[in-house]
Design a protein around this motif. Structure first.
Motif, PDB file in Angstrom:
ATOM      1  N   LEU A 120      33.122  50.432  46.316  1.00  0.00           N
ATOM      2  CA  LEU A 120      33.156  49.030  46.753  1.00  0.00           C
ATOM      3  C   LEU A 120      33.367  48.099  45.557  1.00  0.00           C
ATOM      4  CD1 LEU A 120      32.883  47.169  49.203  1.00  0.00           C
ATOM      5  CD2 LEU A 120      30.421  47.198  48.899  1.00  0.00           C
ATOM      6  N   MET A 121      32.699  48.400  44.459  1.00  0.00           N
ATOM      7  CA  MET A 121      32.851  47.593  43.236  1.00  0.00           C
ATOM      8  C   MET A 121      34.303  47.637  42.757  1.00  0.00           C
ATOM      9  SD  MET A 121      30.041  46.118  42.002  1.00  0.00           S
ATOM     10  CE  MET A 121      29.923  46.147  40.229  1.00  0.00           C
ATOM     11  N   LYS A 122      34.906  48.810  42.872  1.00  0.00           N
ATOM     12  CA  LYS A 122      36.295  48.969  42.449  1.00  0.00           C
ATOM     13  C   LYS A 122      37.206  48.092  43.315  1.00  0.00           C
ATOM     14  CE  LYS A 122      37.786  53.265  41.554  1.00  0.00           C
ATOM     15  NZ  LYS A 122      38.450  53.492  40.277  1.00  0.00           N
ATOM     16  N   ARG A 123      36.934  48.104  44.637  1.00  0.00           N
ATOM     17  CA  ARG A 123      37.770  47.314  45.552  1.00  0.00           C
ATOM     18  C   ARG A 123      37.567  45.805  45.314  1.00  0.00           C
ATOM     19  NH1 ARG A 123      36.131  48.821  50.916  1.00  0.00           N
ATOM     20  NH2 ARG A 123      34.675  50.350  50.113  1.00  0.00           N
ATOM     21  N   ILE A 124      36.317  45.427  45.070  1.00  0.00           N
ATOM     22  CA  ILE A 124      36.050  44.002  44.817  1.00  0.00           C
ATOM     23  C   ILE A 124      36.772  43.569  43.541  1.00  0.00           C
ATOM     24  CG2 ILE A 124      34.281  42.276  44.274  1.00  0.00           C
ATOM     25  CD1 ILE A 124      32.322  43.857  46.006  1.00  0.00           C
ATOM     26  N   TYR A 125      36.690  44.418  42.548  1.00  0.00           N
ATOM     27  CA  TYR A 125      37.338  44.103  41.265  1.00  0.00           C
ATOM     28  C   TYR A 125      38.846  43.946  41.467  1.00  0.00           C
ATOM     29  CZ  TYR A 125      38.939  44.698  36.446  1.00  0.00           C
ATOM     30  OH  TYR A 125      39.550  44.527  35.219  1.00  0.00           O
ATOM     31  N   ALA A 126      39.435  44.894  42.237  1.00  0.00           N
ATOM     32  CA  ALA A 126      40.882  44.839  42.485  1.00  0.00           C
ATOM     33  C   ALA A 126      41.237  43.573  43.262  1.00  0.00           C
ATOM     34  CB  ALA A 126      41.321  46.083  43.242  1.00  0.00           C
ATOM     35  N   ALA A 127      40.424  43.247  44.272  1.00  0.00           N
ATOM     36  CA  ALA A 127      40.710  42.062  45.088  1.00  0.00           C
ATOM     37  C   ALA A 127      40.533  40.782  44.278  1.00  0.00           C
ATOM     38  CB  ALA A 127      39.803  42.047  46.306  1.00  0.00           C
ATOM     39  N   GLU A 128      39.529  40.775  43.416  1.00  0.00           N
ATOM     40  CA  GLU A 128      39.233  39.568  42.647  1.00  0.00           C
ATOM     41  C   GLU A 128      40.275  39.298  41.567  1.00  0.00           C
ATOM     42  OE1 GLU A 128      34.575  38.339  42.564  1.00  0.00           O
ATOM     43  OE2 GLU A 128      35.289  39.688  41.033  1.00  0.00           O
ATOM     44  N   THR A 129      40.720  40.374  40.939  1.00  0.00           N
ATOM     45  CA  THR A 129      41.641  40.188  39.818  1.00  0.00           C
ATOM     46  C   THR A 129      43.089  40.390  40.224  1.00  0.00           C
ATOM     47  OG1 THR A 129      41.505  42.515  39.223  1.00  0.00           O
ATOM     48  CG2 THR A 129      39.913  41.037  38.181  1.00  0.00           C
ATOM     49  N   GLY A 130      43.320  41.040  41.356  1.00  0.00           N
ATOM     50  CA  GLY A 130      44.683  41.320  41.803  1.00  0.00           C
ATOM     51  C   GLY A 130      45.339  42.405  40.977  1.00  0.00           C
ATOM     52  N   ALA A 178      26.675  49.737  33.760  1.00  0.00           N
ATOM     53  CA  ALA A 178      27.760  48.941  34.355  1.00  0.00           C
ATOM     54  C   ALA A 178      29.097  49.657  34.215  1.00  0.00           C
ATOM     55  CB  ALA A 178      27.822  47.572  33.688  1.00  0.00           C
ATOM     56  N   ALA A 179      29.318  50.275  33.052  1.00  0.00           N
ATOM     57  CA  ALA A 179      30.589  50.967  32.815  1.00  0.00           C
ATOM     58  C   ALA A 179      30.723  52.196  33.695  1.00  0.00           C
ATOM     59  CB  ALA A 179      30.697  51.353  31.353  1.00  0.00           C
ATOM     60  N   ASN A 180      29.608  52.838  33.968  1.00  0.00           N
ATOM     61  CA  ASN A 180      29.635  54.006  34.840  1.00  0.00           C
ATOM     62  C   ASN A 180      29.902  53.588  36.281  1.00  0.00           C
ATOM     63  OD1 ASN A 180      29.322  56.768  35.454  1.00  0.00           O
ATOM     64  ND2 ASN A 180      27.250  56.365  36.171  1.00  0.00           N
ATOM     65  N   LEU A 181      29.357  52.448  36.634  1.00  0.00           N
ATOM     66  CA  LEU A 181      29.509  51.943  37.998  1.00  0.00           C
ATOM     67  C   LEU A 181      30.891  51.323  38.206  1.00  0.00           C
ATOM     68  CD1 LEU A 181      27.855  51.296  40.654  1.00  0.00           C
ATOM     69  CD2 LEU A 181      27.473  49.062  39.653  1.00  0.00           C
ATOM     70  N   ALA A 182      31.342  50.554  37.249  1.00  0.00           N
ATOM     71  CA  ALA A 182      32.639  49.874  37.376  1.00  0.00           C
ATOM     72  C   ALA A 182      33.432  50.054  36.088  1.00  0.00           C
ATOM     73  CB  ALA A 182      32.413  48.382  37.656  1.00  0.00           C
ATOM     74  N   PRO A 183      33.993  51.270  35.916  1.00  0.00           N
ATOM     75  CA  PRO A 183      34.692  51.534  34.645  1.00  0.00           C
ATOM     76  C   PRO A 183      35.870  50.609  34.402  1.00  0.00           C
ATOM     77  CG  PRO A 183      34.935  53.384  36.188  1.00  0.00           C
ATOM     78  CD  PRO A 183      33.976  52.439  36.803  1.00  0.00           C
ATOM     79  N   ASP A 184      36.555  50.181  35.482  1.00  0.00           N
ATOM     80  CA  ASP A 184      37.706  49.294  35.288  1.00  0.00           C
ATOM     81  C   ASP A 184      37.290  48.000  34.600  1.00  0.00           C
ATOM     82  OD1 ASP A 184      39.703  50.866  36.751  1.00  0.00           O
ATOM     83  OD2 ASP A 184      38.329  50.532  38.415  1.00  0.00           O
ATOM     84  N   ALA A 185      36.120  47.538  34.958  1.00  0.00           N
ATOM     85  CA  ALA A 185      35.663  46.261  34.417  1.00  0.00           C
ATOM     86  C   ALA A 185      34.937  46.406  33.088  1.00  0.00           C
ATOM     87  CB  ALA A 185      34.760  45.566  35.431  1.00  0.00           C
ATOM     88  N   PHE A 186      34.171  47.494  32.911  1.00  0.00           N
ATOM     89  CA  PHE A 186      33.246  47.523  31.769  1.00  0.00           C
ATOM     90  C   PHE A 186      33.422  48.669  30.771  1.00  0.00           C
ATOM     91  CE2 PHE A 186      30.923  45.182  35.102  1.00  0.00           C
ATOM     92  CZ  PHE A 186      30.792  43.983  34.424  1.00  0.00           C
ATOM     93  N   ALA A 187      34.350  49.605  31.083  1.00  0.00           N
ATOM     94  CA  ALA A 187      34.486  50.755  30.173  1.00  0.00           C
ATOM     95  C   ALA A 187      34.792  50.315  28.747  1.00  0.00           C
ATOM     96  CB  ALA A 187      35.565  51.698  30.680  1.00  0.00           C
TER      97      ALA A 187
END
Lengths: 405, 268
Positions: free
Chosen positions: A383-393, A198-207
């Motif tokens: 895409l995960m990065k963009r979703i994360y940015a859109a979801e959290t602002g 998960a951290a490799n896929l979405a480091p912003d969320a899970f690193a």
């Protein structure tokens, strides 16, 4: 006195022929039985295993030992053996899904790596290293086995690979180590594997969920199972498994195609090696016998004494003639070895020619699949990065998508 | 003497009248200005407090994020809080502007949307963001579905390429309870989770709320068509096809998956 030399002769011959033995035996546990757990292991405690394609290692430096061996054959073996080990481990009941993966993959809960130190149909030596997702090295050991003609016969009867005792021994050692782990440690390995993915896929969320120190990983905290970002990461991880499963289909086909010619090559090569060794031994024995007879003749002449001169002359004459004949016969026998040496080289060339296109094909399929999956993975990562940015602002940092935890 | 007395009274009366006539006006004007100033002062005070709270919250958020102390859901919560504070600052700036105060002097009001209906604009932004997330989720689901289809086709190709006498099954070997199919761990409970969701549906239903509780993740299943084999003798590929078909929400794609399944079963 003559009797004295007659008694001495076999001793000299025995000493000269020294350690030569004709029989072959397995040095590894020939009947290593695959261990199974006494009771069924709970699903939550089953670790998924990734068996990496082996490294082909290097060929023997000695020209004679390397005869009939080639890197093409080694490359084929490096793909064949992990599948055998995978199937062996899967039978034990100690593991979850056991998969073969290309080298350099991350994501398995337990990663088994192997290097072929030697394999020629008669002996096999593998270096096996096992690492879990936490970064703990379970062990790194050399395993070897010697195979006899009888083993090949038994293998034909039982439809088992002749190297099976070796795979059983490796699988037993892995199972033994796994049994020494506490359920808590197993859970930690599984969690770290999922979070590293998960951290490799979405480091912003899970690193920040997992921490690495000196090559060992630790879970800092856990995401909620309802966390939508984590659910997406898991959905993508499932696709990673699906990709590996598909790759395993190709590896299975490769092994099916390899099985008969590989077993045939190993068996025939061993037959030829044994025949060669027998002839070499016979030739050496004859040469030794001849040399000993000539030495004996000289000894008879020196120690014979004047009173037995006549008998000594006769005996030494017989020994010289016999010795010369034995020497000649030994050299004649030597020339027969060429036939077997050529046969060994030819068998190697023939099998390499058969295995090489199979290796190229499976390598091609692997590259094609992993290549397109890698592109897809990078798209998902973005895409995960963009979703994360859109979801959290929140603004998301640019990260190197190749970096893996 | 009387004249002097009258003159004195006249002077006193004049000053008294002057005093009484002027005094109320001065008080009214002064009180009005003071009230206005007090209102602005109060608004400025509130703006300053909101701005301070916003700055502190931002700083806390950055620190906690740097220290890795925030989970994804906590980040979302924090963002909601920051958003509320930001709205309060905007509201205070609007009120100041409405009170005739020149808000360009106030740094917190720089770049603030002080339109008459700020909350509506923000609601619209929120709506747009929600749409965006939903759109991106759909894109991810679609791509996952395409990937599944690609893998199924590849597995069918693997099967077709299998040498005679082998079943050509694709997939990792499984020794335990899990098959070679995709699976993921439920991290909090340590239990094995659901299998692959072939159409990339990321929404799942949990039977029990709350982290750490043992949960069962359920995916909706669709019944098989009437003429479908019962699946009791399915191998791994067939099982994967069957599960993909059972979980497929799109009827057209589901029908195709069942066709693939039947074809595969006939080929065995």
């Amino acid at each position: 006195m003559l009797l004295r030399f007659t008694l001495l002769l076999p001793i000299v011959l025995a000493l000269l022929s020294g350690c030569t033995t004709i029989g072959f035996s397995q040095s590894a546990e020939p009947e290593a039985v695959l261990k199974k757990p006494a009771q069924e292991i709970a699903e939550a405690e089953l670790l998924d295993v990734w068996v990496e394609l082996f490294s082909p290692g290097t060929l023997p430096e000695d020209k004679e030992d390397a005869s009939g061996l080639s890197l093409e054959i080694r490359k084929a073996e490096a793909r064949y053996m992990p599948v055998q080990l995978r199937d062996t481990m899967a039978k034990t009941g100690y593991w979850g899904a056991v998969r073969v993966v290309p080298q350099g993959n991350q994501g398995g809960e337990l990663l088994v790596k192997g290097t072929i130190n030697s394999s020629d149909g008669e002996t096999v030596e593998l270096r096996i290293t096992a690492l879990d997702a936490v970064g703990r090295e379970w062990f790194s050991r050399d395993y070897d086995a010697e195979i006899t003609v009888e083993d090949y016969k038994k293998s034909e009867r039982t439809a088992r690979d002749v190297y099976q005792p070796l795979y059983n021994t490796i699988a037993n050692d892995l199972a033994e180590y796994r049994s020494s782990l506490k359920p808590k440690e197993i859970t930690e390995i599984r969690r770290v594997a999922a979070l590293r993915f998960a951290a490799n896929l979405a480091p912003d969320a899970f690193a920040s969920y997992v921490q690495e120190k000196d090559g060992e990983y630790k879970v800092i905290r856990l995401p909620s199972d309802e966390d939508p970002i984590f659910q997406r990461a898991n959905a993508i991880r499932d696709r990673d498994f699906l990709l590996v499963d598909t790759l395993n289909g190709h590896f299975d086909n490769f092994n099916k195609n390899m099985q008969v010619p590989y077993t045939q090559w190993r068996k025939t090569r061993l037959d030829e090696v044994l025949a060669l060794r027998e002839i070499e031994t016979e030739a050496r024995n004859r040469k030794l016998l001849g040399a000993a007879a000539i030495i004996g003749a000289i000894g008879v002449q020196i120690l014979g004494g004047s009173e037995n001169r006549g008998a000594a002359n006769v005996a030494s004459g017989v020994l010289v003639v016999g010795g010369a004949a034995a020497l000649k016969s030994g050299f004649d026998k030597d020339s027969e070895t060429t036939i077997h040496r050529d046969a060994i080289a030819e068998l190697g060339d023939s099998f390499a020619a058969e295995a090489e296109p199979l290796v190229i094909e499976v390598e091609g399929e692997t590259h094609e699949l992993t290549g397109s999956a890698e592109i897809q993975y990078k798209k998902w990562q973005s895409l995960m990065k963009r979703i994360y940015a859109a979801e959290t602002g929140l603004p998301v940092a640019e990260t190197d998508p190749r970096k893996t935890l | 003497m009387k004249i002097a007395q009258h003159a004195l009274f006249a002077i006193i009366a004049f000053y008294a009248a002057n005093f009484f006539l002027n005094q109320p006006l001065s008080i009214i004007v002064t009180e009005s200005i003071a009230a206005e100033a007090a209102q602005i002062s109060k608004l400025l005070e509130r703006l300053s407090a909101s701005d301070k709270a916003l700055k502190n919250a931002r700083s806390d958020f950055q620190n906690q994020q740097q220290l890795g102390q925030l989970g994804a859901s906590e980040v979302i919560d924090f963002y909601g809080y920051l958003s509320q504070l930001q709205k309060q600052v905007s509201k205070d700036c609007s009120a100041l502007k409405g009170a005739g105060y020149d808000i360009s002097q106030q740094r917190p009001c720089d770049g603030q949307n002080t339109a008459s209906q700020p909350s509506e604009a923000e609601q619209a932004n929120e709506q747009t963001r929600g749409d965006k997330v939903s759109q991106q989720n759909s894109q991810l689901s679609k791509e996952l579905g395409e990937f599944d289809e690609m893998m199924l086709q590849e597995q069918a190709r693997v099967k077709a390429a299998a040498p005679p006498g082998s079943n050509g099954q694709a997939g990792g070997q499984s020794g335990g309870g899990q098959s070679g199919q995709a699976q993921n761990a439920n991290l909090n409970s340590g239990q094995a989770g659901a299998g692959a969701q072939p159409q990339g549906e990321v929404s799942t239903e949990a039977s029990a709320p709350g982290a750490g509780a043992e949960k069962t993740v359920r995916t909706e299943r669709f019944p098989e068509p009437v003429d479908t084999p019962n699946g009791s003798d399915d191998d791994l590929v067939a099982r994967q096809l069957r599960e993909a078909a059972e979980q497929e929400a799109d009827p057209a794609l589901r029908a195709r998956l069942w066709d693939e399944y039947k074809k595969y079963k006939q080929g065995i």
